[in-house]
Scaffold this motif. Structure first.
Motif, mmCIF file in Angstrom:
data_model
loop_
_atom_site.group_PDB
_atom_site.id
_atom_site.type_symbol
_atom_site.label_atom_id
_atom_site.label_comp_id
_atom_site.label_asym_id
_atom_site.label_seq_id
_atom_site.Cartn_x
_atom_site.Cartn_y
_atom_site.Cartn_z
ATOM 1 N N GLN A 1 39.602 45.607 39.212
ATOM 2 C CA GLN A 1 39.706 45.383 40.898
ATOM 3 C C GLN A 1 39.025 44.069 41.035
ATOM 4 O O GLN A 1 39.772 42.995 41.431
ATOM 5 C CB GLN A 1 39.121 46.352 41.663
ATOM 6 N N ALA A 2 38.190 43.833 40.150
ATOM 7 C CA ALA A 2 37.561 42.283 40.460
ATOM 8 C C ALA A 2 38.244 41.306 39.636
ATOM 9 O O ALA A 2 38.432 40.285 40.208
ATOM 10 C CB ALA A 2 35.946 42.399 39.923
ATOM 11 N N ARG B 1 40.272 38.228 41.454
ATOM 12 C CA ARG B 1 40.140 36.697 40.714
ATOM 13 C C ARG B 1 41.375 36.126 40.629
ATOM 14 O O ARG B 1 41.751 35.067 40.954
ATOM 15 C CB ARG B 1 39.119 36.669 39.820
ATOM 16 N N GLU B 2 42.321 36.806 39.913
ATOM 17 C CA GLU B 2 43.596 36.340 39.712
ATOM 18 C C GLU B 2 44.644 36.190 40.815
ATOM 19 O O GLU B 2 45.273 35.028 41.025
ATOM 20 C CB GLU B 2 44.321 37.474 38.703
ATOM 21 N N GLU B 3 44.545 37.020 41.877
ATOM 22 C CA GLU B 3 45.107 36.815 43.285
ATOM 23 C C GLU B 3 44.427 35.642 43.977
ATOM 24 O O GLU B 3 45.358 34.994 44.442
ATOM 25 C CB GLU B 3 44.826 37.956 44.177
ATOM 26 N N LEU B 4 43.284 35.526 43.825
ATOM 27 C CA LEU B 4 42.459 34.306 44.484
ATOM 28 C C LEU B 4 42.928 32.963 43.901
ATOM 29 O O LEU B 4 43.228 31.893 44.503
ATOM 30 C CB LEU B 4 41.074 34.360 44.407
ATOM 31 N N LEU C 1 45.334 29.814 45.643
ATOM 32 C CA LEU C 1 44.943 28.569 45.754
ATOM 33 C C LEU C 1 45.592 27.714 44.967
ATOM 34 O O LEU C 1 46.011 26.488 45.583
ATOM 35 C CB LEU C 1 43.656 28.463 44.911
ATOM 36 N N GLU C 2 46.514 28.094 43.969
ATOM 37 C CA GLU C 2 47.695 27.320 43.344
ATOM 38 C C GLU C 2 48.620 27.301 44.058
ATOM 39 O O GLU C 2 49.122 25.956 44.440
ATOM 40 C CB GLU C 2 47.762 27.938 42.031
ATOM 41 N N GLU C 3 49.079 28.139 44.713
ATOM 42 C CA GLU C 3 50.276 27.777 45.803
ATOM 43 C C GLU C 3 50.032 26.942 46.903
ATOM 44 O O GLU C 3 50.772 25.947 47.467
ATOM 45 C CB GLU C 3 50.859 29.228 46.363
#
Length: 652
Positions: free
Chosen positions: A624-625, A629-632, A636-638
């Protein structure tokens, strides 16, 4: 964030350090009380009269003989001075009429006096040169013995001690060794001999009254010197304590330079250091003031004795019982007496102060290692490298057990991983495997051999360690890799670096393998330090490998590269892995799950996930962590592509 095992020493205050102080509940208290002066002097004797070194013993005898000869010449010089004075007085009225023979006799007396002074200076220098061979050899041997002894002491001792303080103790002890040996062995006895010879000469030339005055003066002088020196010992101890404290704070602060900068606490560190230095300044001023009082008292006592003796000698000259030469001689004798007499006071004072400085060093030498080889212990013979923990129990502190009847096996050539929450006892297992501590119950075996019954050297030679936090020596990369096997050739070092995937990086550096890594390796990144540690372990080529959260502090990209290198190193070796990131040990042959010092689960990754127990819970939490992190990162990239990302957001 790395998992911290609060069961290991050096963790948070109130945890690790507390355990380290209390120790194994089954281990007896082994720290000796502080060394006393007699113990220190007895301990110094073998260094002054070294066994198996007849050359140094001969130098010691030769130096001592020269010093006695110097003292005999010294007490002879006032007699020559008297004879020359009496001759001069006898022939002054007949100046210009004295015969050549009389003049020759006077010149010969003066020449004899000059030769005596030259011989005294020459023999003193020869004596000092001879003695320095003995003194410097003693300093070197005692330093080596202390250094080796510190390395023999157990992990618990070094965790509790402060490096800066230890370093200062050894420095002061080194300076005190030469001083005590020189003054005690080659000054005290000959100086006492000089006092005896001068007393006999005074008796012969002047009688018992003057000798009684001189002896009374000498006794009073020595008594005052001893009393005042004893008073100053307490001041010296206070100086040593404050000096050690200041040095400890300085070393500790400089070793943690980055932390000081992170928190902007330069002012706080300077204030802490200044507090210790103020205490040292105050103690030093007290010491200088007390030294002035000592020197003044000694001068008063001697001057009173000198004045009384010269008055009696002057009366003898007026009465015609003594000559002017006698008056000059007794003055010269007493001035000559003042030198060894003052030296006796200094000898006592300096030896006492030197003994204080050496007390802590000899207390260190009196420390017994907590972990010692059993009598007749043999070398560990590793065939396959099977590790077995059989009902192992352990506690740093008797009131808080860390491991409770833990049993598991690491088959030869297999990889077993240990996971669990913070404080479960994971890192404690690595310390027990290396036998940094003795266990309270059960046993640890390697190929059926009890680790407590083999030599520590052979046990540790069979295990390679890649720690979570690699600390390197402030030397070259070549030296740090070769530390795994000191006799390795350069080609073997290069080959190990290639396997650890750091050779290419090293060769890009201006000085290549000769590049300095800095204090604790701070010139290298975390991944680079880990690769050096891996190369060092590859060079050691041990049959057993211990990986203590070796990638937990690295970024994902570096972690994968380091993990690939570790997998190559572990291939074919018995490997025990303490893991934080569970993704790095999914391929392990067996995974052990610890909780509060108890082995609660074991099996492969798939088996443990299927059990849906503690391991599955830890796995889900980490996944989950990672997804968060991947989602964040994607968000940020988008946002950055859309131009909606503010500078402050970008820092996230």
């Amino acid at each position: 964030m790395a998992v911290v095992d609060t069961g290991k020493p050096g963790a948070a205050p109130g945890h690790g350090h507390g355990h380290a102080r209390m120790g194994n509940p089954t281990a007896p208290a082994r720290t000796k009380p502080p060394a006393d002066h007699v113990t220190v002097l007895r301990g110094l004797l073998p260094f002054v009269w070294p066994e198996g070194r007849p050359d140094l013993r001969a130098r010691m005898v030769w130096a001592f003989g020269l010093l006695v000869l110097v003292k005999i010449i010294t007490v002879t010089m006032p007699i020559l001075y008297k004879a020359a004075t009496d001759w001069l007085i006898a022939h002054v009225p007949a100046a210009g009429t004295a015969g050549g023979q009389a003049m020759t006799a006077g010149v010969m007396l003066i020449i004899a006096y000059g030769l005596a002074r030259v011989m005294m200076a020459l023999f003193t220098q020869v004596r000092d040169v001879q003695f320095m061979h003995v003194a410097l050899n003693a300093v070197r041997n005692l330093n080596n013995r202390t250094f080796e002894h510190l390395h023999r002491l157990s992990l618990r001792f070094h965790i509790e001690k402060r490096t800066g303080g230890l370093n200062r103790v050894i420095q002061r002890g080194t300076q005190a060794v030469e001083l005590i040996i020189r003054m005690g062995a080659l000054s005290a006895v000959p100086t006492a001999l000089e006092l005896v010879l001068l007393s006999l000469l005074l008796w012969y030339f002047f009688g018992g009254l003057i000798v009684a005055i001189v002896i009374t003066m000498v006794v009073a002088y020595i008594w005052f010197s001893i009393v005042a020196s004893e008073w100053r010992i307490g001041i010296r101890r206070e100086m040593n304590d404050s000096d050690t404290d200041a040095n400890t704070k300085a070393v500790d602060s400089l070793l943690n330079f980055e932390t000081v900068k992170y928190f902007g606490n330069e002012g706080l560190e300077a204030k802490r250091f200044d507090t210790s230095m103020r205490r040292y300044e105050k103690a030093s001023l007290h010491s200088y003031w007390s030294l002035g009082a000592l020197n003044s008292g000694q001068a008063v006592i001697f001057t009173i004795g000198l004045t009384l003796v010269m008055i009696l000698a002057a009366r003898g000259v007026v009465a015609g019982t003594h000559t002017i030469g006698d008056f000059v001689m007794i003055n010269a004798m007493l001035i000559q007496l003042y030198i060894p007499l003052n030296f006796m006071g200094m000898i006592y004072r300096e030896i006492k102060q030197g003994l204080v400085d050496l007390e802590t060093m000899f207390t260190l030498l009196g420390e017994h290692p907590e972990i010692e080889d059993k009598p007749g212990a043999g070398a560990l013979a590793v065939k396959g490298g099977t590790i077995r923990f059989d009902n192992v129990s352990f506690a740093y502190d008797a009131v808080r057990p860390i491991l409770k009847n833990v049993s598991f096996e690491v088959p030869a050539g297999k990889m077993v991983a240990i996971v669990g929450p913070s404080g479960a006892g994971k890192s404690t297992i690595s310390r027990i495997l290396f036998r940094f501590y003795d266990i309270a119950g059960g046993q640890v075996t390697i190929d059926g051999q009890n680790s407590a019954e083999v030599t520590q050297k052979s046990l540790r030679a069979a295990i390679g360690m890649v720690p979570q936090d690699t600390v390197l020596f402030n030397d070259t990369i070549l030296y740090n890799i070769r530390y795994g096997r000191a006799d390795a050739t350069d080609e073997e070092v290069f080959a190990a670096a290639k396997l650890a995937q750091i050779d290419d990086f090293i060769r890009t550096l201006p000085e290549g393998y000769k590049s300095m890594v800095g204090e604790r390796g701070l010139k290298l990144s975390g991944g680079e330090k880990q690769r050096v540690a891996i190369a060092r372990t590859i060079l050691k080529s041990p049959p057993i490998l211990m990986l203590d959260e070796a990638t937990s502090a690295l970024d994902s990209h570096t972690e994968k590269e380091i993990q690939d290198a570790l997998d190559r190193v572990a291939k074919g070796r018995t490997t025990l892995v303490i893991a934080h990131r569970l993704s790095t040990i999914v391929h392990a042959d067996t995974i052990l799950v610890l909780e509060k010092g108890v082995l609660v689960e074991q099996g492969t990754h798939a088996e443990l996930i299927a059990k849906n127990g503690l391991y599955a819970s830890l796995w889900d939490r980490q996944r989950q962590a990672e997804r968060a992190r991947e989602e964040l990162a994607r968000t940020l990239e988008e946002a950055e592509k859309a131009g909606a990302l503010r500078p402050a957001d970008k820092k996230l």
